[in-house]
Design a protein around this motif. Structure first.
Motif, PDB file in Angstrom:
ATOM      1  N   LEU A 149       0.833  -1.435   0.118  1.00 41.85           N
ATOM      2  CA  LEU A 149      -0.096  -0.127   0.138  1.00 41.85           C
ATOM      3  C   LEU A 149       0.632   1.137  -0.038  1.00 41.85           C
ATOM      4  O   LEU A 149       1.444   1.157   1.039  1.00 41.85           O
ATOM      5  N   VAL A 150       0.756   2.139  -0.998  1.00 44.90           N
ATOM      6  CA  VAL A 150       1.448   3.115  -0.751  1.00 44.90           C
ATOM      7  C   VAL A 150       0.386   4.268  -1.148  1.00 44.90           C
ATOM      8  O   VAL A 150       1.147   5.679  -0.813  1.00 44.90           O
ATOM      9  N   GLY A 151      -0.485   4.746  -1.066  1.00 38.42           N
ATOM     10  CA  GLY A 151      -1.764   5.565  -1.055  1.00 38.42           C
ATOM     11  C   GLY A 151      -3.334   5.643  -0.331  1.00 38.42           C
ATOM     12  O   GLY A 151      -3.780   4.512  -0.986  1.00 38.42           O
ATOM     13  N   GLN A 152      -3.954   6.698   0.143  1.00 38.42           N
ATOM     14  CA  GLN A 152      -5.241   6.537   0.357  1.00 38.42           C
ATOM     15  C   GLN A 152      -5.948   7.596   0.443  1.00 38.42           C
ATOM     16  O   GLN A 152      -5.362   9.194   0.553  1.00 38.42           O
ATOM     17  N   PHE A 153      -6.652   7.618  -1.081  1.00 37.32           N
ATOM     18  CA  PHE A 153      -7.594   8.749  -0.891  1.00 37.32           C
ATOM     19  C   PHE A 153      -9.343   8.459  -0.318  1.00 37.32           C
ATOM     20  O   PHE A 153      -9.508   7.641  -0.680  1.00 37.32           O
ATOM     21  N   TYR A 154      -9.473   9.587   0.269  1.00 33.83           N
ATOM     22  CA  TYR A 154     -10.251   9.681   0.881  1.00 33.83           C
ATOM     23  C   TYR A 154     -11.151   9.927   0.245  1.00 33.83           C
ATOM     24  O   TYR A 154     -12.009  11.624   0.229  1.00 33.83           O
ATOM     25  N   GLN A 155     -12.772   9.175   0.581  1.00 35.00           N
ATOM     26  CA  GLN A 155     -14.057   9.713   0.132  1.00 35.00           C
ATOM     27  C   GLN A 155     -13.411  10.551  -1.480  1.00 35.00           C
ATOM     28  O   GLN A 155     -14.351  11.597  -1.103  1.00 35.00           O
ATOM     29  N   CYS A 156     -13.349  10.188  -2.066  1.00 30.05           N
ATOM     30  CA  CYS A 156     -12.970  10.168  -3.576  1.00 30.05           C
ATOM     31  C   CYS A 156     -13.953   9.432  -5.317  1.00 30.05           C
ATOM     32  O   CYS A 156     -14.035  10.540  -6.137  1.00 30.05           O
ATOM     33  N   GLY A 157     -14.862   8.555  -4.571  1.00 32.01           N
ATOM     34  CA  GLY A 157     -15.267   8.163  -5.207  1.00 32.01           C
ATOM     35  C   GLY A 157     -17.441   7.933  -4.952  1.00 32.01           C
ATOM     36  O   GLY A 157     -17.174   7.811  -3.301  1.00 32.01           O
ATOM     37  N   TYR A 158     -18.072   8.464  -5.567  1.00 36.94           N
ATOM     38  CA  TYR A 158     -19.190   8.391  -5.129  1.00 36.94           C
ATOM     39  C   TYR A 158     -20.529   7.268  -6.269  1.00 36.94           C
ATOM     40  O   TYR A 158     -20.132   7.823  -7.417  1.00 36.94           O
ATOM     41  N   LYS A 159     -20.731   6.308  -5.431  1.00 34.64           N
ATOM     42  CA  LYS A 159     -21.395   5.240  -6.216  1.00 34.64           C
ATOM     43  C   LYS A 159     -22.647   4.860  -5.355  1.00 34.64           C
ATOM     44  O   LYS A 159     -21.734   4.416  -4.581  1.00 34.64           O
ATOM     45  N   PHE A 160     -23.636   4.461  -5.848  1.00 33.51           N
ATOM     46  CA  PHE A 160     -24.757   3.698  -5.403  1.00 33.51           C
ATOM     47  C   PHE A 160     -25.274   4.529  -4.304  1.00 33.51           C
ATOM     48  O   PHE A 160     -25.566   4.168  -2.968  1.00 33.51           O
ATOM     49  N   GLY A 161     -24.761   6.501  -4.031  1.00 30.79           N
ATOM     50  CA  GLY A 161     -25.289   6.313  -2.865  1.00 30.79           C
ATOM     51  C   GLY A 161     -24.290   7.066  -1.307  1.00 30.79           C
ATOM     52  O   GLY A 161     -24.598   6.735  -0.902  1.00 30.79           O
ATOM     53  N   ARG A 162     -23.309   6.247  -1.884  1.00 30.60           N
ATOM     54  CA  ARG A 162     -22.296   5.719  -0.666  1.00 30.60           C
ATOM     55  C   ARG A 162     -20.703   6.023  -1.352  1.00 30.60           C
ATOM     56  O   ARG A 162     -20.742   6.322  -2.933  1.00 30.60           O
ATOM     57  N   TRP A 163     -20.012   7.207  -0.231  1.00 29.02           N
ATOM     58  CA  TRP A 163     -17.934   7.566  -0.644  1.00 29.02           C
ATOM     59  C   TRP A 163     -17.767   6.319  -0.336  1.00 29.02           C
ATOM     60  O   TRP A 163     -17.537   5.320   0.402  1.00 29.02           O
ATOM     61  N   TYR A 164     -16.671   6.004  -1.188  1.00 31.72           N
ATOM     62  CA  TYR A 164     -15.307   4.804  -0.610  1.00 31.72           C
ATOM     63  C   TYR A 164     -14.738   6.027  -1.292  1.00 31.72           C
ATOM     64  O   TYR A 164     -13.767   7.071  -2.145  1.00 31.72           O
ATOM     65  N   ASP A 165     -13.161   5.256  -0.398  1.00 31.38           N
ATOM     66  CA  ASP A 165     -12.085   5.401  -0.984  1.00 31.38           C
ATOM     67  C   ASP A 165     -11.455   5.277  -1.651  1.00 31.38           C
ATOM     68  O   ASP A 165     -12.125   3.578  -2.399  1.00 31.38           O
ATOM     69  N   MET A 166     -10.028   5.312  -2.116  1.00 26.78           N
ATOM     70  CA  MET A 166      -9.533   4.909  -3.098  1.00 26.78           C
ATOM     71  C   MET A 166      -8.192   4.720  -2.714  1.00 26.78           C
ATOM     72  O   MET A 166      -7.133   5.559  -1.968  1.00 26.78           O
ATOM     73  N   VAL A 167      -7.443   3.629  -3.063  1.00 32.29           N
ATOM     74  CA  VAL A 167      -6.276   3.339  -2.672  1.00 32.29           C
ATOM     75  C   VAL A 167      -5.182   2.890  -4.009  1.00 32.29           C
ATOM     76  O   VAL A 167      -5.538   2.339  -4.721  1.00 32.29           O
ATOM     77  N   TRP A 168      -3.858   2.933  -3.784  1.00 28.66           N
ATOM     78  CA  TRP A 168      -3.207   3.192  -4.767  1.00 28.66           C
ATOM     79  C   TRP A 168      -2.283   1.761  -3.777  1.00 28.66           C
ATOM     80  O   TRP A 168      -1.790   1.254  -3.410  1.00 28.66           O
ATOM     81  N   MET A 169      -1.935   0.245  -3.993  1.00 28.30           N
ATOM     82  CA  MET A 169      -0.944  -0.002  -4.472  1.00 28.30           C
ATOM     83  C   MET A 169       0.069  -0.626  -5.734  1.00 28.30           C
ATOM     84  O   MET A 169       0.178  -0.326  -6.810  1.00 28.30           O
ATOM     85  N   GLU A 170       1.354  -1.093  -4.985  1.00 29.05           N
ATOM     86  CA  GLU A 170       2.303  -1.010  -6.120  1.00 29.05           C
ATOM     87  C   GLU A 170       3.321  -2.064  -5.620  1.00 29.05           C
ATOM     88  O   GLU A 170       3.202  -2.449  -4.553  1.00 29.05           O
TER      89      GLU A 170
END
Length: 194
Positions: A149-170
């Motif tokens: 895991l190299v990074g996490q972005f918080y509540q950056c994706g909105y789908k189905f009426g919910r907020w999701y984070d996104m992570v980068w892995m390398e």
């Protein structure tokens, strides 16, 4: 897991219709992709052609039927990023947990190494709490394959009426040198791999 009935081959643009049917439920019923609308067959074919102009686009066949696909795309478009890619894997919803994703990743990594790519990056939707649209399985899958895991972005994706984070892995798959040879295109190495 017996992988003998799983065959990996390079995709062709004519695979668009079949692969789109694998992708469709991810768009319509999951937050694994943040895409809202299922692309047209023509658009999907264009995407395959674009990837193949530079990177691997692979299809897994199980007993002669498309069971999943994987591809790499530019991590970023600027030249200094040419040794890094973003990779994606999708497995037919009815064929999960059969080793298809692992087999696809293994073939994708081998092709990218042959090209001279050094870093594989995965952009993964992440739920704070698992729900009907998204689990934490993808992060576990990539961790098992040696990603960190190299990074996490918080509540950056909105789908189905919910907020999701996104992570980068390398995952680093090659040696980083002071003078680094330019990566080859997939077409240049294709005959040696597929």
């Amino acid at each position: 897991m017996d992988h003998q009935n799983i065959r990996i081959r390079a995709a062709v643009p004519e695979d668009a219709k079949t692969l789109l049917e694998i992708y469709r439920p991810y768009v319509e019923h999951t937050a694994i992709t943040f895409e809202y609308e299922v692309p047209s067959e023509e658009e999907f074919e264009k995407r395959i052609r674009k990837v193949l102009s530079r990177y691997p686009y692979l299809v897994a066949e199980e007993d002669g039927q498309a069971a999943g696909y994987a591809y790499a795309s530019p991590f970023k478009e600027r030249e200094a990023y040419d040794w890094a890619v973003e990779n994606s894997i999708y497995v037919d919803q009815n064929r999960k947990r059969r080793g298809i994703g692992g087999k696809l990743h293994e073939a994708l990594e081998a092709a990218l190494k042959e090209q001279g790519i050094l870093n594989m990056n995965a952009c993964i939707a992440w739920p704070r709490e698992e729900d009907p649209y998204l689990t934490k399985n993808s992060v576990d899958f990539h961790g098992h394959l040696g990603y960190r895991l190299v990074g996490q972005f918080y509540q950056c994706g909105y789908k189905f009426g919910r907020w999701y984070d996104m992570v980068w892995m390398e995952k680093q798959i090659g040696e980083h040198l002071p003078i680094q040879p330019r990566p080859k295109t997939f077409e240049e190495i294709r005959g040696r791999i597929f």
